[in-house]
Scaffold this motif. Sequence first.
Motif, PDB file in Angstrom:
ATOM      1  N   UNK A 184      -5.824 116.542 -79.033  1.00 59.69           N
ATOM      2  CA  UNK A 184      -5.578 117.642 -78.120  1.00 59.69           C
ATOM      3  C   UNK A 184      -6.754 117.873 -77.196  1.00 59.69           C
ATOM      4  N   UNK A 185      -6.646 118.849 -76.328  1.00 57.79           N
ATOM      5  CA  UNK A 185      -7.759 119.174 -75.429  1.00 57.79           C
ATOM      6  C   UNK A 185      -8.968 119.660 -76.216  1.00 57.79           C
ATOM      7  N   UNK A 186     -10.157 119.325 -75.744  1.00 58.67           N
ATOM      8  CA  UNK A 186     -11.378 119.676 -76.465  1.00 58.67           C
ATOM      9  C   UNK A 186     -12.382 120.444 -75.618  1.00 58.67           C
ATOM     10  N   UNK A 187     -12.311 120.378 -74.308  1.00 56.34           N
ATOM     11  CA  UNK A 187     -13.304 121.036 -73.461  1.00 56.34           C
ATOM     12  C   UNK A 187     -12.757 122.282 -72.804  1.00 56.34           C
ATOM     13  N   UNK A 188     -13.656 123.218 -72.508  1.00 54.41           N
ATOM     14  CA  UNK A 188     -13.253 124.441 -71.831  1.00 54.41           C
ATOM     15  C   UNK A 188     -12.419 125.335 -72.724  1.00 54.41           C
ATOM     16  N   UNK A 189     -11.597 126.171 -72.114  1.00 50.88           N
ATOM     17  CA  UNK A 189     -10.750 127.113 -72.843  1.00 50.88           C
ATOM     18  C   UNK A 189      -9.427 126.456 -73.199  1.00 50.88           C
ATOM     19  N   UNK A 190      -9.067 126.545 -74.477  1.00 50.15           N
ATOM     20  CA  UNK A 190      -7.859 125.911 -74.998  1.00 50.15           C
ATOM     21  C   UNK A 190      -6.965 126.985 -75.600  1.00 50.15           C
ATOM     22  N   UNK A 248     -14.072 125.390 -76.325  1.00 48.36           N
ATOM     23  CA  UNK A 248     -14.837 124.226 -76.786  1.00 48.36           C
ATOM     24  C   UNK A 248     -14.684 123.914 -78.272  1.00 48.36           C
ATOM     25  N   UNK A 249     -13.454 123.654 -78.705  1.00 47.92           N
ATOM     26  CA  UNK A 249     -13.215 123.198 -80.068  1.00 47.92           C
ATOM     27  C   UNK A 249     -12.345 121.944 -80.029  1.00 47.92           C
ATOM     28  N   UNK A 250     -12.358 121.190 -81.115  1.00 50.24           N
ATOM     29  CA  UNK A 250     -11.512 120.007 -81.232  1.00 50.24           C
ATOM     30  C   UNK A 250     -10.129 120.420 -81.724  1.00 50.24           C
ATOM     31  N   UNK A 251      -9.096 119.907 -81.085  1.00 49.07           N
ATOM     32  CA  UNK A 251      -7.726 120.284 -81.435  1.00 49.07           C
ATOM     33  C   UNK A 251      -6.859 119.035 -81.557  1.00 49.07           C
ATOM     34  N   UNK A 252      -5.653 119.238 -82.090  1.00 47.09           N
ATOM     35  CA  UNK A 252      -4.650 118.180 -82.163  1.00 47.09           C
ATOM     36  C   UNK A 252      -3.350 118.691 -81.561  1.00 47.09           C
ATOM     37  N   UNK A 253      -2.532 117.746 -81.091  1.00 49.05           N
ATOM     38  CA  UNK A 253      -1.231 118.076 -80.528  1.00 49.05           C
ATOM     39  C   UNK A 253      -0.140 117.618 -81.476  1.00 49.05           C
TER      40      UNK A 253
END
Length: 262
Positions: A184-190, A248-253
């Motif tokens: 998933x997205x990892x940078x900025x606001x998620x 700024x956290x690591x995520x999954x889709x």
Amino acid sequence: MGEHAAAASAIRDDAETCLSFTVRGPWGHFRRIEGNIVKQTYRVIPRTTVAGLIAAMLGIERDGYYDLFAPGNSLVAIEPVSELRTMKLPMNTLSTADEHLSSLNPRGKLSIKLPDPSKPRQQHNYEVLVDPAYRIDVWLADDERYEQFRSLLEAGESYYTPSLGLSEYLATVEYHGEYPIETGPTGGTVTVDSTVPEAVDSIRPDPETRYQIEQPPAFMERDDGGRTTSAFVSYAYNPDGGPLQVDDISTQRIDDRTVVFT
């Protein structure tokens, strides 16, 4: 108290897919470890309770599943999909202290101890969840158990009846399917749909969105007395059942949803 559990910042190479289902019921109670006269509940179903729920569906004995859900052997993401509201219910209970137990068939080969029904009842206030529902995404390193669980979900079957914390709070399980685990997205606001573990300082405040924090058990291990909590996790979550804005956290889709595993 055990150590804190870290969010799964890196997904194992063999964790390619996960099983996704929603568990819901009219009532739920996940007893907080803090003891007082009111038996309070966690709002979010703890990871250890998810493990126990799945183990019950698989028919695994009480203390026989801790390695299956140990760190590195499993991934779990939890998404509240209902408003997490509570009410207090007074309940009459019988003491389970040894001196208040009586044996059934004490002279036979099989003797069972139960609370003595002739003893006075004790009244306790239980804080219970009303109409709770959680979407769970789970991966297991044990391929045999993973395939067994998928077969049960597809067939709508369970070895033991699912419940939400207490055996009398029966639950239903809705299977959504098996989905690939994508980065998933990892940078900025998620925008994160699930609870956000170990990232309290990363929550972006929003005047239109409520968020709360709680620290339930995450992992358990077997000991001489049965079991003990080996790690806790701090969850940020939306009590209204919506997403959170996180920086700024690591995520999954998973299934067009953004989640964070533990």
